[in-house]
Scaffold this motif. Structure first.
Motif, short mmCIF file in Angstrom:
data_model
loop_
_atom_site.label_atom_id
_atom_site.label_comp_id
_atom_site.label_asym_id
_atom_site.label_seq_id
_atom_site.Cartn_x
_atom_site.Cartn_y
_atom_site.Cartn_z
N ILE A 116 -4.27 -31.03 -7.80
CA ILE A 116 -3.65 -32.10 -7.01
C ILE A 116 -4.29 -33.44 -7.34
O ILE A 116 -3.66 -34.50 -7.23
N GLY A 117 -5.54 -33.44 -7.80
CA GLY A 117 -6.22 -34.69 -8.11
C GLY A 117 -6.02 -35.18 -9.53
O GLY A 117 -6.41 -36.31 -9.85
N SER A 118 -5.41 -34.34 -10.39
CA SER A 118 -5.26 -34.72 -11.79
C SER A 118 -3.84 -34.58 -12.32
O SER A 118 -3.48 -35.23 -13.31
N GLY A 119 -3.03 -33.69 -11.72
CA GLY A 119 -1.68 -33.45 -12.23
C GLY A 119 -1.66 -32.60 -13.48
O GLY A 119 -0.66 -32.58 -14.20
N ARG A 167 9.57 -22.00 -0.90
CA ARG A 167 8.21 -21.82 -1.39
C ARG A 167 7.94 -22.69 -2.61
O ARG A 167 8.62 -22.58 -3.62
N PRO A 168 6.93 -23.55 -2.54
CA PRO A 168 6.60 -24.37 -3.71
C PRO A 168 5.89 -23.55 -4.78
O PRO A 168 5.16 -22.61 -4.49
N ARG A 169 6.12 -23.93 -6.04
CA ARG A 169 5.45 -23.29 -7.16
C ARG A 169 4.14 -24.00 -7.45
O ARG A 169 3.90 -25.10 -6.95
N ILE A 170 3.30 -23.40 -8.28
CA ILE A 170 2.07 -24.09 -8.69
C ILE A 170 2.42 -25.39 -9.40
O ILE A 170 1.75 -26.41 -9.24
N HIS A 171 3.50 -25.38 -10.20
CA HIS A 171 3.88 -26.59 -10.94
C HIS A 171 4.26 -27.72 -9.98
O HIS A 171 4.22 -28.89 -10.36
N ASP A 172 4.62 -27.39 -8.74
CA ASP A 172 4.96 -28.43 -7.77
C ASP A 172 3.73 -29.20 -7.32
O ASP A 172 3.86 -30.29 -6.75
N HIS A 194 4.02 -32.08 -9.55
CA HIS A 194 5.03 -33.02 -9.05
C HIS A 194 4.49 -33.82 -7.87
O HIS A 194 4.74 -35.03 -7.75
N SER A 195 3.75 -33.15 -6.99
CA SER A 195 3.21 -33.82 -5.80
C SER A 195 2.19 -34.87 -6.20
O SER A 195 2.14 -35.97 -5.63
N HIS A 196 1.36 -34.55 -7.18
CA HIS A 196 0.40 -35.54 -7.69
C HIS A 196 1.13 -36.77 -8.21
O HIS A 196 0.74 -37.91 -7.91
N ALA A 197 2.20 -36.54 -8.96
CA ALA A 197 2.97 -37.66 -9.52
C ALA A 197 3.55 -38.54 -8.41
O ALA A 197 3.51 -39.78 -8.50
N SER A 198 4.08 -37.90 -7.37
CA SER A 198 4.68 -38.69 -6.28
C SER A 198 3.63 -39.53 -5.57
O SER A 198 3.89 -40.66 -5.15
N MET A 199 2.41 -38.99 -5.44
CA MET A 199 1.34 -39.74 -4.80
C MET A 199 0.90 -40.92 -5.66
O MET A 199 0.57 -42.00 -5.15
N MET A 200 0.89 -40.73 -6.99
CA MET A 200 0.53 -41.82 -7.88
C MET A 200 1.55 -42.96 -7.78
O MET A 200 1.19 -44.14 -7.76
N SER A 218 23.85 -27.36 -8.93
CA SER A 218 22.95 -27.12 -7.81
C SER A 218 22.88 -28.36 -6.93
O SER A 218 23.00 -29.49 -7.39
N THR A 219 22.68 -28.16 -5.63
CA THR A 219 22.69 -29.26 -4.66
C THR A 219 21.30 -29.61 -4.15
O THR A 219 21.17 -30.37 -3.20
N GLU A 220 20.27 -29.04 -4.75
CA GLU A 220 18.92 -29.36 -4.31
C GLU A 220 18.03 -29.60 -5.53
O GLU A 220 18.26 -29.07 -6.60
N ASP A 221 17.00 -30.44 -5.32
CA ASP A 221 16.04 -30.68 -6.39
C ASP A 221 15.23 -29.42 -6.63
O ASP A 221 14.80 -28.76 -5.69
N LYS A 222 15.01 -29.11 -7.89
CA LYS A 222 14.16 -27.95 -8.19
C LYS A 222 12.70 -28.30 -7.97
O LYS A 222 11.89 -27.44 -7.65
#
Length: 382
Positions: A188-191, A304-309, A312-318, A156-160
């Motif tokens: 989003i505030g806890s991951g 479309r982002p999943r709930i699990h994303d 991932h977004s929380h982690a990137s912000m941390m 695959s050529t894109e990040d899941k």
């Protein structure tokens, strides 16, 4: 005084072969085997050995392996049984002492033909490998035919994983049903994982402590008889997660209005049936759809982002805020730092700066004069 014998003759790759038998029944059996495998001598010999083997089939050994597992979650057991039911067709009937490396290669090709992803193939192969190790320990065969197998690579050529900015997350929250907003704010505030968040009760929160937090000691998990609340995914998933003041403000009313022992995050005030994973997924996707069709400020996303994303977004912000990967692994409840590094290592800004400096020095022979750029993420209150 004469001896009668029966002879079978066949051609394999241009070479003429013959074999004699004492009875016509044995000759007919060998003839049928040859015809079944296109006169491939080696395959016919292997089939003959399999017919005469006294060993249990690989399917029987796999089921026995599952029965011997200790301290494994019921959901995992259910998944393993699904592997046997859905993915073992080419090898399930073979006596375990007759399974060869060639059989495993054919199995991998079978899975690829079914359209299974490299990750799925690797997961099932891992179970097969473990079951074969069990057969070796039980002395049902001398070695493991899975050792050294080259599994297909992910092409695959894109990040899941998708990483949303706080602005994008807030757009989705703004288009959510009011009752659902505290859930998105907590995620989003806890991951937290969805199964962890939906299992929380008021006693899990310490909102008025010097450092507000939530304690994760349980999660929803699927069993053969349905969904139940049990221990979290791994030992390290049992953890305390600090909460920001904005997150506390967003969830306080919901936590304090929930009766002791009840689940805090339900789909509606009237909902009593749990778990509600499917409903939460639908609610998340509905909010995304509404945000994307907003005329004044549409949410712009290629997929479309999943709930699990949200996790991932929380982690990137941390990481953008300066948290190192070891701290992040503890916060997310990862059993191994390797998981954290593989998923989020590319987001660490210091590593990118050092790499750029090293390249500059190598190319020019001079110390790098690259100035570190402060990476600022859009941090907004939820």
């Amino acid at each position: 005084g004469k001896t009668t014998s029966y002879r079978v003759e066949w051609t394999d790759n241009g070479k003429r072969n013959r074999m004699s038998f004492k009875s016509q029944g044995e000759a007919d059996k060998w003839k049928a085997l040859l015809e079944a495998v296109g006169e491939d001598t080696k395959q016919a010999e292997r089939a003959l050995l399999r017919q005469s083997s006294q060993s249990p089939t690989f399917e029987e050994v796999s089921k026995g392996h599952i029965e011997r597992l200790i301290n494994v979650r019921e959901y995992t057991i259910k998944r393993y049984k699904g592997y046997i039911r859905n993915h073992f067709e080419p090898i399930s009937h073979i006596p375990v002492d007759q399974v060869t490396e060639d059989d495993m290669i054919r199995w991998i090709k079978y899975m690829l033909k079914k359209g299974k992803s490299p990750k799925t193939i690797a997961n099932v192969h891992g179970f097969i490998h473990a079951a074969m190790n069990s057969a070796v320990r039980r002395r049902l065969r001398p070695d493991n035919p899975c050792n050294g197998r080259l599994l297909p690579q992910d092409s695959s050529t894109e990040d899941k994983a998708m990483f949303l900015s706080m602005v994008q997350v807030n757009q989705v929250i703004d288009h959510s049903v009011r009752w659902h907003k505290p859930m998105w704010s907590l995620l989003i505030g806890s991951g937290l994982r969805l199964g962890e968040a939906t299992a929380l009760t008021p006693g899990d929160f310490q909102l008025d402590s010097a450092i507000p937090s939530v304690r994760i000691t349980k999660a929803w998990q699927e069993t053969e008889s349905g969904w139940v609340v049990g221990p979290p995914k791994t030992k390290k998933a049992r953890r305390t997660v600090a909460l920001a003041p904005s997150t506390v403000s967003a969830i306080r009313d919901r936590v304090e209005s929930t009766a002791h022992g009840d689940y805090v995050f339900s789909m509606s005030p009237e909902t009593e049936t749990f778990p509600q994973h499917r409903q939460w997924l639908d609610a998340w996707y509905d909010a995304i759809k509404d945000a994307k069709t907003n005329e004044e400020n549409p949410l712009k996303l290629e997929r479309r982002p999943r709930i699990h994303d949200i996790r991932h977004s929380h982690a990137s912000m941390m990481i953008a805020g300066g948290m190192n990967l070891f701290e992040l692994a503890d916060r997310l409840g990862h059993e191994s730092i390797t998981t954290t590094t593989k998923t989020y290592g590319h987001l660490v800004p210091d590593a990118h700066f050092r790499a750029a400096a090293m390249v500059e020095t190598a190319l020019t022979g001079k110390p790098a004069e690259i100035e570190a750029v402060e990476i600022v993420d859009e941090v907004a209150t939820t």
